[in-house]
Design a protein around this motif. Structure first.
Motif, PDB file in Angstrom:
ATOM      1  N   LEU A   2      16.841 -83.519   8.408  1.00 11.57           N
ATOM      2  CA  LEU A   2      17.303 -82.082   8.395  1.00 11.57           C
ATOM      3  C   LEU A   2      16.737 -81.121   7.457  1.00 11.57           C
ATOM      4  O   LEU A   2      16.297 -81.639   6.398  1.00 11.57           O
ATOM      5  CB  LEU A   2      19.012 -82.236   7.957  1.00 11.57           C
ATOM      6  CG  LEU A   2      19.785 -82.618   9.312  1.00 11.57           C
ATOM      7  CD1 LEU A   2      21.039 -83.176   8.728  1.00 11.57           C
ATOM      8  CD2 LEU A   2      20.139 -81.657  10.311  1.00 11.57           C
ATOM      9  N   ALA A 105      21.133 -73.024  11.537  1.00 14.81           N
ATOM     10  CA  ALA A 105      22.202 -73.879  11.173  1.00 14.81           C
ATOM     11  C   ALA A 105      23.366 -72.768  10.857  1.00 14.81           C
ATOM     12  O   ALA A 105      23.297 -72.081  10.039  1.00 14.81           O
ATOM     13  CB  ALA A 105      21.870 -74.484   9.886  1.00 14.81           C
ATOM     14  N   TRP A 126      24.253 -81.693   3.609  1.00 12.66           N
ATOM     15  CA  TRP A 126      24.548 -82.082   5.063  1.00 12.66           C
ATOM     16  C   TRP A 126      25.512 -83.248   5.083  1.00 12.66           C
ATOM     17  O   TRP A 126      26.367 -83.240   5.803  1.00 12.66           O
ATOM     18  CB  TRP A 126      23.269 -82.359   5.790  1.00 12.66           C
ATOM     19  CG  TRP A 126      22.336 -81.123   6.131  1.00 12.66           C
ATOM     20  CD1 TRP A 126      21.503 -80.720   5.249  1.00 12.66           C
ATOM     21  CD2 TRP A 126      22.604 -80.302   7.275  1.00 12.66           C
ATOM     22  NE1 TRP A 126      20.899 -79.779   6.111  1.00 12.66           N
ATOM     23  CE2 TRP A 126      21.495 -79.444   7.188  1.00 12.66           C
ATOM     24  CE3 TRP A 126      23.519 -80.017   8.298  1.00 12.66           C
ATOM     25  CZ2 TRP A 126      21.344 -78.385   8.011  1.00 12.66           C
ATOM     26  CZ3 TRP A 126      23.518 -79.230   9.189  1.00 12.66           C
ATOM     27  CH2 TRP A 126      22.372 -78.233   9.090  1.00 12.66           C
ATOM     28  N   GLU A 127      25.230 -84.343   4.257  1.00 10.41           N
ATOM     29  CA  GLU A 127      25.982 -85.613   4.408  1.00 10.41           C
ATOM     30  C   GLU A 127      27.442 -85.564   3.668  1.00 10.41           C
ATOM     31  O   GLU A 127      28.381 -86.052   4.387  1.00 10.41           O
ATOM     32  CB  GLU A 127      25.221 -86.785   3.822  1.00 10.41           C
ATOM     33  CG  GLU A 127      24.001 -86.880   4.405  1.00 10.41           C
ATOM     34  CD  GLU A 127      23.999 -87.020   6.005  1.00 10.41           C
ATOM     35  OE1 GLU A 127      25.068 -87.653   6.577  1.00 10.41           O
ATOM     36  OE2 GLU A 127      23.271 -86.355   6.707  1.00 10.41           O
ATOM     37  N   ASN A 129      29.061 -82.692   3.242  1.00  9.87           N
ATOM     38  CA  ASN A 129      29.886 -81.708   3.984  1.00  9.87           C
ATOM     39  C   ASN A 129      30.271 -80.520   2.759  1.00  9.87           C
ATOM     40  O   ASN A 129      31.545 -80.421   2.665  1.00  9.87           O
ATOM     41  CB  ASN A 129      30.856 -81.959   4.748  1.00  9.87           C
ATOM     42  CG  ASN A 129      30.566 -82.721   6.067  1.00  9.87           C
ATOM     43  OD1 ASN A 129      29.861 -82.419   6.696  1.00  9.87           O
ATOM     44  ND2 ASN A 129      31.028 -84.036   6.087  1.00  9.87           N
ATOM     45  N   VAL A 144      29.872 -81.025  10.174  1.00  3.13           N
ATOM     46  CA  VAL A 144      28.765 -80.485  11.323  1.00  3.13           C
ATOM     47  C   VAL A 144      28.742 -81.466  12.263  1.00  3.13           C
ATOM     48  O   VAL A 144      28.470 -82.598  11.926  1.00  3.13           O
ATOM     49  CB  VAL A 144      27.414 -79.983  10.598  1.00  3.13           C
ATOM     50  CG1 VAL A 144      26.477 -79.528  11.609  1.00  3.13           C
ATOM     51  CG2 VAL A 144      27.553 -79.147   9.493  1.00  3.13           C
ATOM     52  N   GLN A 146      27.221 -84.000  14.883  1.00  8.32           N
ATOM     53  CA  GLN A 146      25.834 -84.608  15.131  1.00  8.32           C
ATOM     54  C   GLN A 146      24.930 -83.975  16.060  1.00  8.32           C
ATOM     55  O   GLN A 146      23.893 -84.054  15.675  1.00  8.32           O
ATOM     56  CB  GLN A 146      26.008 -86.339  15.535  1.00  8.32           C
ATOM     57  CG  GLN A 146      24.820 -87.102  15.043  1.00  8.32           C
ATOM     58  CD  GLN A 146      24.335 -87.039  13.805  1.00  8.32           C
ATOM     59  OE1 GLN A 146      25.075 -87.144  12.659  1.00  8.32           O
ATOM     60  NE2 GLN A 146      23.001 -86.617  13.524  1.00  8.32           N
ATOM     61  N   LYS A 149      23.506 -81.137  14.244  1.00 11.22           N
ATOM     62  CA  LYS A 149      22.554 -81.432  13.331  1.00 11.22           C
ATOM     63  C   LYS A 149      21.125 -81.955  14.047  1.00 11.22           C
ATOM     64  O   LYS A 149      20.131 -81.536  13.538  1.00 11.22           O
ATOM     65  CB  LYS A 149      23.012 -82.855  12.423  1.00 11.22           C
ATOM     66  CG  LYS A 149      24.010 -82.219  11.459  1.00 11.22           C
ATOM     67  CD  LYS A 149      24.697 -83.604  10.870  1.00 11.22           C
ATOM     68  CE  LYS A 149      25.835 -83.494   9.849  1.00 11.22           C
ATOM     69  NZ  LYS A 149      26.092 -84.544   9.185  1.00 11.22           N
ATOM     70  N   ASP A 150      21.284 -82.647  14.981  1.00 11.76           N
ATOM     71  CA  ASP A 150      20.070 -83.032  15.877  1.00 11.76           C
ATOM     72  C   ASP A 150      19.086 -81.949  16.376  1.00 11.76           C
ATOM     73  O   ASP A 150      18.153 -81.948  16.329  1.00 11.76           O
ATOM     74  CB  ASP A 150      20.559 -84.090  16.946  1.00 11.76           C
ATOM     75  CG  ASP A 150      20.918 -85.297  16.655  1.00 11.76           C
ATOM     76  OD1 ASP A 150      20.834 -85.619  15.260  1.00 11.76           O
ATOM     77  OD2 ASP A 150      21.908 -86.012  17.426  1.00 11.76           O
ATOM     78  N   GLU A 153      17.850 -80.137  13.478  1.00  7.50           N
ATOM     79  CA  GLU A 153      16.728 -80.981  12.962  1.00  7.50           C
ATOM     80  C   GLU A 153      15.586 -80.755  13.953  1.00  7.50           C
ATOM     81  O   GLU A 153      14.132 -80.997  13.333  1.00  7.50           O
ATOM     82  CB  GLU A 153      17.027 -82.486  13.062  1.00  7.50           C
ATOM     83  CG  GLU A 153      15.912 -83.439  12.290  1.00  7.50           C
ATOM     84  CD  GLU A 153      16.655 -84.867  12.180  1.00  7.50           C
ATOM     85  OE1 GLU A 153      15.913 -85.615  11.561  1.00  7.50           O
ATOM     86  OE2 GLU A 153      17.659 -85.364  12.902  1.00  7.50           O
TER      87      GLU A 153
END
Length: 166
Positions: A2, A105, A126-127, A129, A144, A146, A149-150, A153
């Motif tokens: 990310l 984002a 990101w992890e 939050n 967020v 997944q 996020k994908d 990314e």
């Protein structure tokens, strides 16, 4: 991986239900030349915006940010100026889908309007939050999804689809 989100707040949109067409002006929503888009971007708010914004700067919005018709000129211009992240109280669903598909984002952060001002710095974890403002104040953001996020990314929905098909 990310993208690292750490930047200055280039603008705070305090109005709920903000229509993003206002970023370039309704008269300019049919522009196709990216240089013209960049010139008119935010010019009604700050005539020097295109000159002072930096790659990695972010925006902050109120509730239902991105309300209105899904014209993409405003965010094409903002992306070309280096803005790829928006923090807001909440997003309009159509805007959310469209801009996440473009790799932007979009992070919902309850209480962010009361916590920031223009040119503050923000960093997204990101992890965990969470958003850290000026290296001190911490706000919790909504998790967020997944899939979002994908897509971010991969840089866009098209890239995500290409990557997942291989």
């Amino acid at each position: 991986m990310l993208p690292k989100v750490k930047g200055r707040i280039a603008w705070v949109f305090e109005e709920p239900n903000y229509d993003i067409d206002n970023i370039v002006g309704v008269a300019n929503i049919k522009l196709s030349d990216i240089e013209q888009m960049k010139k008119v971007c935010m010019s009604d708010y700050d005539p020097d915006f295109a000159q002072v914004v930096q790659d990695g700067d972010v925006l902050v919005g109120a509730e239902n940010f991105g309300y209105g018709h899904p014209h993409y000129v405003a965010f094409k211009a903002l992306r070309a100026l280096g803005i790829r992240t928006v923090f807001a109280e909440s997003f309009n669903p159509s805007f959310y889908k469209g801009e996440v598909a473009n790799g932007v984002a979009l992070i919902e952060v309850p209480g962010i309007l009361d916590a920031v001002k223009r040119w503050d710095t923000v960093e997204l974890d990101w992890e965990a939050n969470r958003v850290v403002i000026n290296g001190q104040r911490v706000l919790t953001c909504n998790p967020v999804p997944q899939r979002t996020k994908d897509i971010v990314e991969c840089g866009s929905l098209i890239n995500y689809i290409r990557e997942k098909r291989m």
